[in-house]
Design a protein around this motif. Structure first.
Motif, PDB file in Angstrom:
ATOM      1  N   VAL A  20     -72.428   8.456  -6.668  1.00 58.85           N
ATOM      2  CA  VAL A  20     -72.300   8.088  -5.085  1.00 58.85           C
ATOM      3  C   VAL A  20     -72.033   9.066  -4.798  1.00 58.85           C
ATOM      4  O   VAL A  20     -71.169   9.508  -3.376  1.00 58.85           O
ATOM      5  N   ASP A  25     -78.050  11.451  -4.451  1.00 57.30           N
ATOM      6  CA  ASP A  25     -78.629  10.474  -3.758  1.00 57.30           C
ATOM      7  C   ASP A  25     -79.251   9.524  -4.363  1.00 57.30           C
ATOM      8  O   ASP A  25     -80.126   9.599  -5.419  1.00 57.30           O
ATOM      9  N   VAL A  26     -78.092   8.620  -4.442  1.00 55.80           N
ATOM     10  CA  VAL A  26     -79.048   7.301  -5.801  1.00 55.80           C
ATOM     11  C   VAL A  26     -79.838   6.214  -5.167  1.00 55.80           C
ATOM     12  O   VAL A  26     -79.838   6.106  -3.896  1.00 55.80           O
ATOM     13  N   ARG A  42     -71.909  -1.971  -0.113  1.00 59.12           N
ATOM     14  CA  ARG A  42     -70.572  -1.265  -0.611  1.00 59.12           C
ATOM     15  C   ARG A  42     -70.755   0.270  -0.825  1.00 59.12           C
ATOM     16  O   ARG A  42     -70.011   0.923  -0.303  1.00 59.12           O
ATOM     17  N   ASP A  44     -73.237   3.563  -0.383  1.00 63.83           N
ATOM     18  CA  ASP A  44     -74.528   4.509   0.708  1.00 63.83           C
ATOM     19  C   ASP A  44     -75.754   4.901  -1.059  1.00 63.83           C
ATOM     20  O   ASP A  44     -75.546   6.359  -0.917  1.00 63.83           O
ATOM     21  N   LEU A  45     -76.656   3.732  -0.874  1.00 60.49           N
ATOM     22  CA  LEU A  45     -77.265   4.727  -1.403  1.00 60.49           C
ATOM     23  C   LEU A  45     -79.034   3.807  -0.696  1.00 60.49           C
ATOM     24  O   LEU A  45     -78.867   2.247  -0.541  1.00 60.49           O
ATOM     25  N   ILE A  46     -79.740   3.437  -1.756  1.00 55.73           N
ATOM     26  CA  ILE A  46     -81.152   2.735  -1.541  1.00 55.73           C
ATOM     27  C   ILE A  46     -81.091   1.527  -2.524  1.00 55.73           C
ATOM     28  O   ILE A  46     -81.106   2.141  -3.751  1.00 55.73           O
TER      29      ILE A  46
ATOM     30  N   GLY B 153     -66.821   9.345   4.223  1.00 57.10           N
ATOM     31  CA  GLY B 153     -67.548   9.725   2.668  1.00 57.10           C
ATOM     32  C   GLY B 153     -68.905   8.459   3.229  1.00 57.10           C
ATOM     33  O   GLY B 153     -69.701   7.582   3.764  1.00 57.10           O
ATOM     34  N   THR B 154     -68.416   7.643   1.637  1.00 54.64           N
ATOM     35  CA  THR B 154     -69.643   6.542   0.804  1.00 54.64           C
ATOM     36  C   THR B 154     -70.042   5.542   2.148  1.00 54.64           C
ATOM     37  O   THR B 154     -70.613   4.618   1.811  1.00 54.64           O
ATOM     38  N   ARG B 155     -68.437   4.526   2.655  1.00 52.24           N
ATOM     39  CA  ARG B 155     -68.478   3.548   3.230  1.00 52.24           C
ATOM     40  C   ARG B 155     -69.155   3.767   4.678  1.00 52.24           C
ATOM     41  O   ARG B 155     -69.502   3.220   4.827  1.00 52.24           O
ATOM     42  N   ASN B 156     -69.658   5.232   4.910  1.00 53.95           N
ATOM     43  CA  ASN B 156     -69.625   4.795   6.765  1.00 53.95           C
ATOM     44  C   ASN B 156     -71.491   4.072   6.518  1.00 53.95           C
ATOM     45  O   ASN B 156     -71.608   3.153   8.148  1.00 53.95           O
ATOM     46  N   ASN B 157     -71.946   3.140   5.664  1.00 48.21           N
ATOM     47  CA  ASN B 157     -72.875   2.475   5.854  1.00 48.21           C
ATOM     48  C   ASN B 157     -73.438   1.504   6.596  1.00 48.21           C
ATOM     49  O   ASN B 157     -73.554   0.812   7.176  1.00 48.21           O
ATOM     50  N   TYR B 158     -71.466   0.443   6.871  1.00 44.09           N
ATOM     51  CA  TYR B 158     -71.634  -0.300   7.259  1.00 44.09           C
ATOM     52  C   TYR B 158     -71.172  -0.302   8.875  1.00 44.09           C
ATOM     53  O   TYR B 158     -71.789  -0.941   9.457  1.00 44.09           O
ATOM     54  N   GLN B 161     -75.257   0.445   9.136  1.00 46.79           N
ATOM     55  CA  GLN B 161     -75.727  -0.890   9.896  1.00 46.79           C
ATOM     56  C   GLN B 161     -75.472  -2.118  10.906  1.00 46.79           C
ATOM     57  O   GLN B 161     -76.238  -2.919  11.242  1.00 46.79           O
ATOM     58  N   PRO B 174     -81.403   8.320   0.205  1.00 49.85           N
ATOM     59  CA  PRO B 174     -80.504   7.426  -0.085  1.00 49.85           C
ATOM     60  C   PRO B 174     -79.058   7.373   0.593  1.00 49.85           C
ATOM     61  O   PRO B 174     -78.123   6.857   1.277  1.00 49.85           O
ATOM     62  N   LYS B 175     -79.050   8.742   1.274  1.00 48.33           N
ATOM     63  CA  LYS B 175     -77.552   8.644   2.468  1.00 48.33           C
ATOM     64  C   LYS B 175     -77.664   8.511   3.783  1.00 48.33           C
ATOM     65  O   LYS B 175     -78.937   8.935   4.171  1.00 48.33           O
ATOM     66  N   ALA B 176     -77.242   7.868   4.024  1.00 44.02           N
ATOM     67  CA  ALA B 176     -77.066   7.254   5.380  1.00 44.02           C
ATOM     68  C   ALA B 176     -76.769   8.529   6.241  1.00 44.02           C
ATOM     69  O   ALA B 176     -77.910   8.312   7.088  1.00 44.02           O
ATOM     70  N   ARG B 177     -75.975   9.639   6.364  1.00 41.63           N
ATOM     71  CA  ARG B 177     -76.249  10.817   6.685  1.00 41.63           C
ATOM     72  C   ARG B 177     -77.245  11.482   7.133  1.00 41.63           C
ATOM     73  O   ARG B 177     -77.749  11.495   8.105  1.00 41.63           O
TER      74      ARG B 177
END
Lengths: 452, 481
Positions: A20, A25-26, A42, A44-46, B153-158, B161, B174-177
């Protein structure tokens, strides 16, 4: 790339996390809701809850257009089945985790029949890593290229040796040195050395050589390896067994302390020369009885991370030169600073690194003529593998010494008919070759770009 | 709590808002409204300056966890509403600050409750901005910001949500963006189709934009006092009625249907329930108001439009449904409470939650007969996790608490009980018009400042689905770093 990770235990979740972070795309698959919940919040994945070795779950995860399916659950059979089904459903590449030593012997057979791109064995990889670090104390890392045909080893030149005595071209000419020095890191700068370059103490160099001759080359270079004589291993799990197999081949005979009687018997049968002690490795008396204080290397490889950490810290206190501590749990890994408990080895991290470099290589493949791309020397230098497709008369069939190459660039390997060749000035790039080039601070997209 | 990163992201949100205000400026230039243009330009400058200051004074990088995510979302929505109301105040369109704030938050939360007695007196650029907030708020302000700037970056799914909770959070990819981009793509595409269809029905570009924004965000602001009824066109009413329903459907379904051509998604239980509710309400209301209209077609038109408008929490009107008989008035109030589908732009309790709670209730009764029975609750063929069920229960409890407390506070204003309950319901569920003085032909202007603030809180709580605001009220969790 679109990647499906089946099985998100210690190793799987570490791999998912790294993937990730690399921007892929994981899709994470696991049967445990709790594991998925933590991942989902934690990263960004599905997440998909279910058995990854079933067509239904794999289809839901989008296996049809997946570039890579990684099956890294605890169970070898499930992983192989998962990859088999994933292949049938249209996944481009698959990687399976296979850890049983008996299976690993038939790896090549399995690999070809199931169409696997790569088989990962965390225990074997960890054993290899420990073994390399034990044998070549100065080696920082060893990377394999072109499907393992040649290696690039990075090492610190600590003492004077053959390499520091003269400029490179004299060494190459006079000693028949069969490895090529690709990069030299001095201070914060990275160079691609030419023939007049002279290596100094304190440099970090990377050497490329065919896998078979790497050891020989290192020896010829006079890089002293203080191979430890007395080695003590606590805990005879899979890693220890793989490690002892390697040690046996070069005549190292470790002392093994293991509390399980069956395992002790098994090991003593497999490794007649090893000293097997049946005892609890945390008992100080046993350790001292077996000469703990004058061991050169102490390996804490039990199944319990906490025990390993304490054993490692204890060994450091007794000034044992080389201490290796195995830590499997990711959370403990983050809490333990390397050094406090010796060199920390984590199967998960080692595997994650391997997977990442594989993914990077596949992700960059297919851009121009680039077949694979790796970063070395702390990411300051790139190693790029090209397939020769051009018929450029300025490039093909001309001895390398007559080519007008750009600065900071080196042809470090030519692969011809499946064999790696470390090129000298008289070698030529021919059609259908694969050429590996190392560069500093440059993005090469095609082989023609290496010319001025 | 990492206050620095919160301020930093809030700064980015303000910068994006400043950029959004370019749209009404263009409208103002086209219609030659110098006062409004100046008001917007001043606000843009101030918003951008504050945003930049917040962004650059907090260079420290930290991580966004669940708690920070909730605070950022709440603070972000409050901030854009505060800065978004400045043009109304400066230009004198809505001189009272509380009124302007109410109007703006009503816009961003896609409520559509207005304090204006004469909408048509506003300048075109002000009207445009008011409706534009619906469009931005409909899909989510943070989601919008996420498209413009890759946050964290990767933490934006909080963040995602926290902004679009729903009973179960589903990402499409998979990616929020990327998910947000797909959703906004569908949203934009559907809005565009709607604009074209409305223009084909004889609306001017400006009117069709205003009503498309109101429909897409399920907001309900119109530039006419008599709302969609102004056009007296069956075609326009049917188009808007159908599109309101479409925007009230979970966007996941649009994604699978439009982009993946997966018809099996139509078996979705929430969608079936949603369609059933619409059909049932339309038919029964049509029967009960049949005598008030010259023909069956007109009764159907009115009933369908109003059901669609209220259920999806839009709040457009074609008729004054406040003068309808008691049955349709009561049923519409119930529809307000139910709301649209989860994962849509609509508000309310959400059909998905209703289905879940009904299933849990059925299991609870069943347990009395078979005390030792273990039964998993399934939805769309999948087992629903117990935590999801329990969250839906918690949501219902908080939902009732907030309703009750709001009604009690509003009663200080001495409004009738019907007006009180209906206006709290209409604001909390992001509908807009209520009954009585706040009905389809009235407005919220007559309420006290306290009532307006309480209703503003309700609108925000309804849009963000309560939880983010509750986190701020939890005593133990406010420690700042």
């Amino acid at each position: 790339m679109k990647i499906i990770v089946v099985g998100n235990g210690k190793i799987g979740s570490l791999i998912s996390e790294q993937l990730v972070q690399e921007g892929h795309d994981v899709v994470a698959v696991d049967t445990q809701e709790r594991v998925l919940r933590s991942l989902q919040s934690r990263l960004d994945l599905i997440c998909i809850n279910g058995n990854g070795a079933t067509a239904k779950v794999l289809t839901e995860a989008g296996v049809m257009d997946a570039d890579l399916v990684l099956s890294v659950s605890e169970k070898d059979e499930l992983n192989l089945l998962c990859c088999l089904i994933a292949r049938k459903l249209g996944a481009k590449h698959t990687i399976a985790r296979v850890r049983t030593p008996e299976y690993s012997e038939q790896m090549d057979l399995i690999k070809n029949d199931l169409g696997l791109s790569m088989i990962i064995n965390p225990d074997l990889a960890t054993a290899q890593e420990i073994f390399a670090l034990l044998r070549y104390p100065n080696v920082i890392s060893v990377e394999k290229f072109s499907k393992g045909k040649f290696e690039l080893a990075e090492m610190l030149i600590e003492d004077d040796c053959l390499l520091t005595q003269a400029p490179l071209h004299t060494i190459m000419a006079n000693h028949g040195f069969r490895a090529l020095i690709c990069t030299v890191r001095r201070g914060s700068e990275t160079f691609i050395p030419n023939g007049d370059f002279q290596i100094q103490k304190g440099d970090v160099i990377s050497l490329s050589a065919q896998s078979e001759v790497m050891e020989e080359a290192l020896k010829a270079a006079g890089i002293k390896s203080r191979v430890p004589r007395k080695i003590m291993i606590v805990g005879a799990g899979r890693i220890a067994i793989y490690l002892m197999e390697m040690m046996q081949k070069i005549g190292m005979n470790p002392t093994v302390i293991e509390s399980d009687l069956e395992r002790c018997r098994d090991i003593s049968i497999r490794f007649p020369n090893a000293l097997v002690i049946r005892s609890d490795g945390t008992e100080k008396e046993t350790l001292f009885e077996e000469g703990f204080t004058d061991t050169d290397a102490f390996l804490a490889l039990t199944g319990t991370d906490e025990v390993n950490i304490l054993l490692g810290m204890n060994a450091i206190n007794y000034d044992i030169q080389k201490v290796f501590t195995k830590i499997s749990r990711n959370s403990l890994l983050e809490l333990t600073e390397s050094g406090e408990a010796g060199t920390v080895v984590s199967p998960g991290r080692i595997i994650a690194d391997r997977v990442i470099s594989y993914v990077r290589a596949t992700a960059t493949a297919g851009h121009g003529d680039v077949e694979a791309l790796y970063h070395v020397a702390n990411g300051t230098a790139e190693v790029v593998e090209f397939g020769v497709v051009s018929h450029n008369p300025r490039l093909i069939n001309i001895p390398l010494k007559d080519l007008k190459l750009k600065k900071d660039l080196l042809v470090c390997c030519i692969i011809r008919n499946g064999k790696a060749l470390i090129p000298g000035g008289n070698d030529m790039i021919m059609e259908k070759d694969h050429v590996v080039v190392v560069t500093v601070n440059r993005r090469l997209k095609s082989l023609d770009e290496i010319l001025k | 709590m990492n206050i620095r990163i919160i301020i930093r992201i809030a700064g980015i949100i303000l910068l994006c808002e400043a950029a959004l205000m370019a749209a009404p400026v263009i409208v103002g230039l086209i219609y030659h409204e110098p006062d409004s243009v100046i008001a917007f330009l001043i606000t843009m400058a101030v918003t951008a300056a504050v945003g930049l200051a917040m962004f650059f004074l907090n260079r420290s990088h930290g991580q966004v966890f669940q708690r920070e995510g909730f605070v950022i979302v709440t603070a972000g929505w409050l901030l854009i509403s505060i800065f978004g109301c400045v043009p109304f105040v400066i230009s004198g369109s809505i001189p009272n600050v509380v009124d302007a704030f109410f109007e703006t938050i009503s816009g961003f939360t896609t409520t559509g409750a207005s304090i204006l007695s004469d909408v048509e007196a506003l300048s075109n650029s002000m009207l445009f901005w008011r409706s534009f907030t619906h469009w931005v708020g409909g899909m989510g302000v943070l989601a919008f910001v996420m498209i413009l700037a890759p946050l964290l970056g990767t933490r934006n799914n909080y963040l995602l949500q926290a902004e679009t909770p729903g009973p179960e959070s589903d990402k499409l990819v998979p990616k929020a963006r990327s998910t947000v981009k797909i959703l906004y793509g569908i949203y934009f595409g559907m809005t565009l189709v709607l604009v074209l269809l409305l223009m084909a029905g004889g609306m001017s570009l400006f009117d069709s934009l205003i009503h498309s924004f109101g429909t897409a965000g399920t907001g309900g602001f119109s530039n006419y006092s008599d709302s969609v009824g102004h056009f007296r066109s069956g075609y326009i009413e049917m188009v808007i009625g159908v599109f309101m329903l479409l925007f009230g459907v979970n966007f996941k379904i649009h994604y699978f249907l439009l982009l993946k051509r997966k018809l099996s998604i139509l078996k979705n239980e929430e969608l079936i329930t949603y369609i059933f509710i619409t059909v049932f309400a339309t038919v029964t209301i049509m029967v009960s108001i049949f005598r008030m209209f010259p023909s069956g077609w007109e009764a159907f038109r009115a009933a369908f439009f109003q059901v669609s408008s209220i259920l999806t929490s839009t709040g457009f009107s074609t008729a004054n449904f406040d003068i309808w008989p008691q049955y349709p008035r009561t049923l519409l109030l119930v529809l307000m409470l139910i709301g649209a589908c989860a994962g849509s732009t609509g508000g309310g309790f959400k059909v998905a939650r209703l289905v879940l709670i009904a299933k849990a209730a059925k299991r609870g009764v069943n347990r009395l007969v078979h005390p030792k029975a273990i039964k998993a609750i399934r939805m769309d063929g999948k087992t629903v996790d117990e935590i999801v069920l329990s969250n839906a229960g918690v949501y219902l409890i908080l939902y009732i608490f907030i309703m009750v407390i709001s009604v009690v506070i509003l009663s200080l204003d001495n409004v009738t009980f019907e007006e009180n309950l209906s206006s709290v319901t209409a604001c909390f569920n992001n509908i807009g018009p209520a009954y009585g003085a706040m009905g389809p032909v009235g407005n919220y202007g007559g309420l006290s400042i306290l009532s307006k603030l309480v209703l503003s809180f309700d609108m925000l709580a309804g849009r963000l689905e309560i939880m983010p605001l509750m986190i701020l009220l939890l005593p133990g969790d406010r420690h700042l770093r």
